[in-house]
Design an enzyme around this catalytic site. Structure first.
Site, PDB file in Angstrom:
ATOM      1  N   SER A   1       0.406   4.537   8.295  1.00 22.55           N
ATOM      2  CA  SER A   1      -1.138   4.158   8.436  1.00 22.55           C
ATOM      3  C   SER A   1      -1.350   2.829   9.022  1.00 22.55           C
ATOM      4  O   SER A   1      -2.270   2.438   9.221  1.00 22.55           O
ATOM      5  CB  SER A   1      -1.517   3.744   7.049  1.00 22.55           C
ATOM      6  OG  SER A   1      -0.816   2.506   6.565  1.00 22.55           O
TER       7      SER A   1
ATOM      8  N   LYS B   1      -1.317  -3.522   4.444  1.00 22.73           N
ATOM      9  CA  LYS B   1      -2.282  -3.272   5.013  1.00 22.73           C
ATOM     10  C   LYS B   1      -3.170  -4.674   5.729  1.00 22.73           C
ATOM     11  O   LYS B   1      -2.624  -5.767   5.223  1.00 22.73           O
ATOM     12  CB  LYS B   1      -3.469  -2.576   4.005  1.00 22.73           C
ATOM     13  CG  LYS B   1      -2.979  -1.292   3.271  1.00 22.73           C
ATOM     14  CD  LYS B   1      -3.347  -0.123   4.588  1.00 22.73           C
ATOM     15  CE  LYS B   1      -3.160   1.114   4.118  1.00 22.73           C
ATOM     16  NZ  LYS B   1      -1.757   1.323   3.672  1.00 22.73           N
TER      17      LYS B   1
END
Length: 237
Positions: free
Chosen positions: A158, A196
């Site tokens: 990701s 993230k």
């Protein structure tokens, strides 16, 4: 090592077995831990079983047996987050094991620094925040910033557009605050950890992927705890 939610579930099952002689139902466990669905309970039970804390008894509906309890001191069932000196961490019990970068005045300031590798961090779907020290990696001090550090192996894709690939070692400086734009280790609901980019949107916190295949996830501030900030990557070819 257990996350806060896993410990609470283990404690709840143990107390119910002592009191009633039978384990609680999945609905009772869900309500006790204030989870939204029973799928979270299934995941926690599987984690406890894999780590040897409980055992599912064959041919008996919802039959569970507590094999052992954690040796380390943990919070009482139902203790609010942050009270009683307990704060859930991506690496439970690892305080004091992180590596501190020497100052320029130290004799060893130019020597490679041994950074503990504390398991995996998800750059994709969040994984359970159960990690244990596996080995160390030696990195040049100029790759690190001031403070205490640890490393996590990246799993998932990701963050590929930020240059973070599966198998990389993310070098993390311990921190509990971060600014918008920082790439952080975030602990979600005291249970799942992910790597993230942080975005602050009013009172909410957004965890943003660097891959268009993944959606940005938005949480209330009480659901996300910052465990560290990315300061570098260690990669072998």
């Amino acid at each position: 090592m257990l996350t806060r939610k896993q410990y609470e579930l283990l404690r709840f099952i143990h107390e119910r077995l002592k009191e009633a002689g039978v384990p609680p139902s999945f609905d009772e466990m869900k309500d006790a831990l204030d989870l939204r669905s029973k799928s979270g309970i299934h995941r926690l039970i599987t984690a406890l079983e894999e780590r040897g804390f409980i055992r599912r008894l064959p041919n008996r509906a919802r039959a569970l047996e507590v094999i052992r309890l954690p040796e380390t001191v943990a919070p009482a069932m139902g203790s609010p987050r942050g009270r009683g000196g307990f704060s859930p961490n991506v690496i439970e019990g690892s305080l004091g094991k992180v590596a501190k970068v020497p100052s320029e005045k130290d004799d060893g300031a130019s020597r490679p620094i041994a950074i503990p590798v504390m398991g995996r961090i998800a750059a994709g779907t969040p994984i359970e925040a159960i990690q244990s020290r596996s080995h160390t990696v030696h990195v040049p001090p100029e790759m690190l910033s001031a403070g205490e550090h640890y490393a996590l192996e990246v799993k998932g894709d990701s963050m590929i557009e930020a240059g973070i690939l599966e198998g990389d070692l993310a070098l993390i400086r311990k921190a509990d605050v971060a600014e918008t734009g920082d790439i952080v280790v975030a602990l979600v609901d005291a249970e799942e950890a992910t790597l993230k980019r942080l975005r602050k949107k009013g009172a909410s916190i957004a965890l943003e992927a660097a891959n268009p295949a993944y959606e940005t996830r938005i949480f209330g501030p009480d659901r996300v705890e910052i465990q560290g900030k990315l300061v570098g990557l260690y990669r072998r070819y």
